[in-house]
Structures are given as C-alpha cells and as structure tokens.
Enzyme design. Structure first.
Site, PDB file in Angstrom:
ATOM      1  N   CYS A  89       0.835  -1.207   0.000  1.00  0.00           N
ATOM      2  CA  CYS A  89       0.000   0.000   0.000  1.00  0.00           C
ATOM      3  C   CYS A  89       0.869   1.256   0.000  1.00  0.00           C
ATOM      4  CB  CYS A  89      -0.958   0.001   1.186  1.00  0.00           C
ATOM      5  SG  CYS A  89      -0.156  -0.023   2.808  1.00  0.00           S
ATOM      6  N   HIS A 334      -1.635   1.503   7.551  1.00  0.00           N
ATOM      7  CA  HIS A 334      -2.017   1.406   6.142  1.00  0.00           C
ATOM      8  C   HIS A 334      -1.883   2.779   5.492  1.00  0.00           C
ATOM      9  CE1 HIS A 334      -4.067   0.213   2.517  1.00  0.00           C
ATOM     10  NE2 HIS A 334      -5.038   1.090   2.713  1.00  0.00           N
TER      11      HIS A 334
END
Length: 530
Positions: A89, A334
């Site tokens: 990510c 994230h």
C-alpha cells in the site's frame, strides 16, 4: 518513519572578502561572507541578489527549462486503481501522488525521454513513464504496478511511504544523468526532476560584532516540518525560518573579523520549487510512535513569508495530493492517498478502490505528506486541458466503483501483469538495494544547519546524497486486504561490503537527519572577491 529534506548535489556557501583569495571552481558549494557595505558600495544589494541567484557555475544544463512540456497531455478524469500485491500500500499511495503531479505526468505522457533514452534496461524514468501512461489511460480499471518500480526496495513487509517516494524520485533523477560522462554537482541540479521538485535553501549568518554576513545555499527536494509544537503547516513553517541566536559555546567564528562572536542565523527558502513536497514529522525518533494530532493545512498556501525576499508579492501554491498514514506507529498501519484530477475533482485512492471525495474530507485527514503546486502552474495545465480534447468522463458507476482485490477480472488486458524482464529487476536490484541506499544516506547526509566553522569537503564526488532512513522498524501486515508478498526482490546474496554496510546501518538510523540548532559539516569553500 519520517525523513528530513533531501539534498541532491552539494551546497554552496559564498564568501566575500575585501582581498583576493584563491578559489576552487569545482567546489561542491560556495560561501559568501561580506562586511557591512557603505551606502555607495559597488556591491549593491541588487548586485548581491544577482550573485546569489547564479549560485554556482553550471558546466552542463542537463534539462533546459524550455524542455518541460508547456501544454497538458493528461486526461481530465481520474485514472486506474492499483492492485495491492501484499504489503505494498505504501508503494501504491506514493505512485498515485506522483502520477497526478502535472509537470511530471505531462513529461511522461510526451514520451520524450523514452525516445532518447540510451539505458533501455534499469531506467526508472522509462518504468515510471510506462506506469503513469497506463494508469491515466485506463480509468475505471485496476492495474498491477510493475515489479521493477520497487526492485531493490520492497522486502515483503510494510515500508515507509515517504522513503519509497524519495527513493523513486532519486532513481528518476539518476536516470536523467548521462551514464557515460562525469557530471559536476551543479549540473546535477539542472535535471528535469530538480526543475520540478527542487529549490534552494539560504542560511544567512550575521555577525553581531562586525556585521559581516555569510550566505550558504543548499538544494532541497522536500521540506520536513516539525509538528510537535505546531497546530498548522503555517506555524511549522514559521518555526523553521525563525531566526536563531548563536552565542556562548555556540558562538559564531566569523570569517570577516576572524573571532568568535555572537551572531544571528536565519534559514529561508531562496528559490521556490514548481512542486512543493511537505513532510509532516509524525513519528518519534526513539520509539517510532505516531504523533496522532490534527495539523491544519490549507488548500492554498502562500509561501512568500518564508522566502529570502518577502517583498515580491504572494507566492501561492495549491494542494493537489495528500498521502495519509492510518495507524498508531511506524510498526503497523495502512497508506492511502487523495489526489486532484485535472478536472478539479478530488478522489480517494486506496489501493484498488477509487472513490470521489470532497475538499472538506481531504483537509480533515491526519496527513503525512502534502503535495502543493504553484497556482500559476496548475492553472496553465488546467487551461490547456479545457482547450484540448478530453477523454470520456467517468460515469457514476465508475466514480462509485469499489473494486476489491479478490474480485479482479484477471482476463482483462489492463489487469494483466506486464512481462517483466528478469534482467531489468536483477540490474535494478544490483544498482540500488534498500540497505545500501539507506547506508549511503547516513554516510553522506547533509543538513541545513550549515557548519560555517568547517570548509573542507569530505564527500566523494561520485556519491549522490538524498535522504536517510530514520527507522529500522518495518511495518507489519495489519491491513486485512493485504496478501502475502509477491514483490520480495531483495533475496540476492549481499556482497561482503554490503554486509558491513547493513551492520553499520543499525547504529546510524536513530540519528535525526536535520536539526536546526546544530552545525553543518563537510564544506569546501569557493571564495569570491568583492
């Protein structure tokens, strides 16, 4: 996790003396020291400004400014989402921010570099050109980023997004250099990448005894902001350029009156970048814990108050991308990003998911990296899009699309992984592995504190300084959609020297790269007569 500003090339510190002194034309920087001038001095204030603007002689202009595309080639609508290949990510969020950087995207879409590139293999500019072109020309789809983009960096675990961002920028910068010719430090700062992202700091020290002035100039590609005591980006910038007093043990050794004396030091931006990358220092140097506070940042930012010359009118930047970290420390979390398409609509880019957003939502995030572009640049690119032929606009079904990784249509040609030349990955890995790159940042780091007490150079001429990794900690997999790693390209056996570098790295990473109150090392002087 956060890293301080990058400095590509050397610094320049100009010294003005009343008597002729020998000079070194190949110095990595130059220093100007001057005494207070009489009202009718031949070296007027205007003359000094012109001298500072030149900074240093350039042997070769690698990317003349007229080479930058003057018209926009970008589609007006948003492009493709990016598939998460397992703990990637941070790669996807960084790539999306670069993809929607107008000057970079326009240059990539012009295909000018690939038509003249002599590298053919292992060229980051060619790799990024292919990625940006594919991403922007496939709206409504999800594509898989090429493994070559993370070759030598990704090791199967979460890494720092800002670190990968600047790793990529540095690789593109290196691709601009002619590999078969020696290039001086000053010419390296004329590359296309430096024209887009680069500018110069000015550190000015004024001796309070003789009123002599020393100006030091240092190139930057991004700006790191301390947010511990700041509630907004503007406050953090004000703290960065706040004058500092040098006295007592920290007194200044003046090159004019040749004695230790109290002095004032001011750090300002001497030249502005077309694209401004602001890094909010959200992570503790010691523990890696996140500073999870809200720091306000504007849609439009006037940088004129932080420039060396503040009487030239507003210098307005507009926000076009925001990189966000969700989590509580550098050990987990994230990454995703928000980008502004050429049409003016904001979108949230969360791996494969591309959803429309609003400026209100964008400005409410706990941002990690902010991307601003000069307002005049944004308007010029937007106007050219409105006059040109636009691709089809996304329909409502495309805008609201939430394509999950498990629902990808593997038979779609846009979703097929490109054929990857094994030699390309192997060569890219050999040229720049993550540990070796980080070690070079630590060994050759430069700071904006400018130690005017030392003028001898210590950096080898063939070493390119960008930035260091502050943290050894990698981010563990805590994102439910992340798959097992498919991009672990760092399994090659390191050489003996690389093993030594990796062992040394652990003791170096914890040190802060920039500290405004400390002095700068490794300087070589270029003395200029008054």
């Amino acid at each position: 996790m956060e890293d301080d500003s990058l400095y590509l090339g050397g610094e320049w510190q100009f010294n003005h003396f009343s008597k002729l002194t020998s000079s070194r034309p190949d110095a990595a920087f130059a220093e100007i020291q001057r005494t207070s001038l009489p009202e009718k001095s031949p070296l007027s204030c205007e003359t000094r400004v012109d001298l500072c603007d030149d900074l240093a002689p350039v042997a070769r202009q690698l990317a003349p400014r007229e080479k930058l595309p003057l018209s926009s080639r970008r589609p007006a609508a948003v492009g493709a989402g990016l598939q998460n290949m397992g703990n990637t990510c941070y790669v996807n969020a960084s790539l999306q921010c670069l993809t929607y950087t107008p000057p970079l995207a326009n240059y990539m879409l012009s295909r000018e570099h690939s038509q003249t590139c002599h590298r053919h293999k292992g060229c980051m500019l060619c790799t990024m050109q292919a990625h940006i072109t594919r991403a922007l020309h496939n709206p409504g789809h999800v594509i898989q980023p090429s493994q070559a983009l993370a070759a030598g960096f990704h090791r199967g675990k979460q890494e720092d997004a800002h670190e990968f961002l600047m790793f990529t920028v540095d690789a593109m910068k290196k691709a601009c250099l002619p590999g078969h010719k020696q290039v001086d430090h000053h010419s390296k700062d004329t590359t296309l990448i430096h024209q887009i992202f680069g500018g110069y700091w000015r550190s000015q020290i004024k001796c309070l005894h003789c009123h002599g002035i020393s100006d030091t100039f240092d190139p930057y590609l991004d700006i790191a902001l301390d947010i511990q005591a700041a509630q907004s980006v503007q406050q953090a910038l004000e703290q960065l350029v706040k004058p500092e007093e040098l006295n007592g043990e920290n007194a200044y050794h003046c090159g004019v009156c040749l004695q230790r004396a109290p002095a004032s030091k001011t750090l300002t931006l001497h030249t502005s970048a077309k694209v401004l990358i602001l890094v909010l220092k959200r992570f503790s140097d010691v523990t890696g814990n996140k500073i999870a506070k809200n720091v306000q940042y504007p849609e439009c930012l006037d940088m004129q108050p932080y420039m060396s010359q503040t009487n030239t009118g507003p210098l307005v930047y507009v926000l076009y991308a925001v990189l966000v970290h969700a989590g509580w420390s550098c050990h987990n979390g994230h990454y995703f990003s928000y980008v502004k398409a050429q049409e003016g609509q904001w979108y949230k880019m969360d791996d494969a998911e591309v959803t429309a957003s609003s400026i209100t939502s964008v400005l409410s995030q706990q941002a990690y990296v902010l991307f601003y572009i000069q307002k005049s640049e944004w308007e010029r690119h937007s106007e050219s899009v409105s006059r040109g032929r636009e691709p089809r606009a996304l329909g409502a079904e495309d805008t609201d699309r939430r394509a999950k990784q498990g629902e990808l249509k593997r038979d779609h040609p846009c979703l097929q992984a490109p054929e990857l030349d094994e030699h390309l990955v192997e060569r890219a890995t050999q040229e720049s592995t993550l540990d070796h790159w980080k070690f070079l940042q630590e060994q050759n780091k430069t700071k904006p504190e400018f130690n005017v007490r030392k003028v001898e150079g210590t950096l080898p001429p063939d070493v390119l300084v960008i930035h260091q990794s502050k943290y050894k900690c990698g981010m563990k997999n805590h994102h439910p959609e992340q798959q097992s790693s498919l991009l672990n390209l760092s399994s090659t056996t390191p050489t003996h020297q690389e093993s030594m570098n990796t062992g040394t790295l652990a003791s170096l990473r914890g040190r802060a790269r920039r500290s405004k109150g400390k002095n700068k090392h490794s300087k070589r002087a270029l003395l200029v007569c008054q």
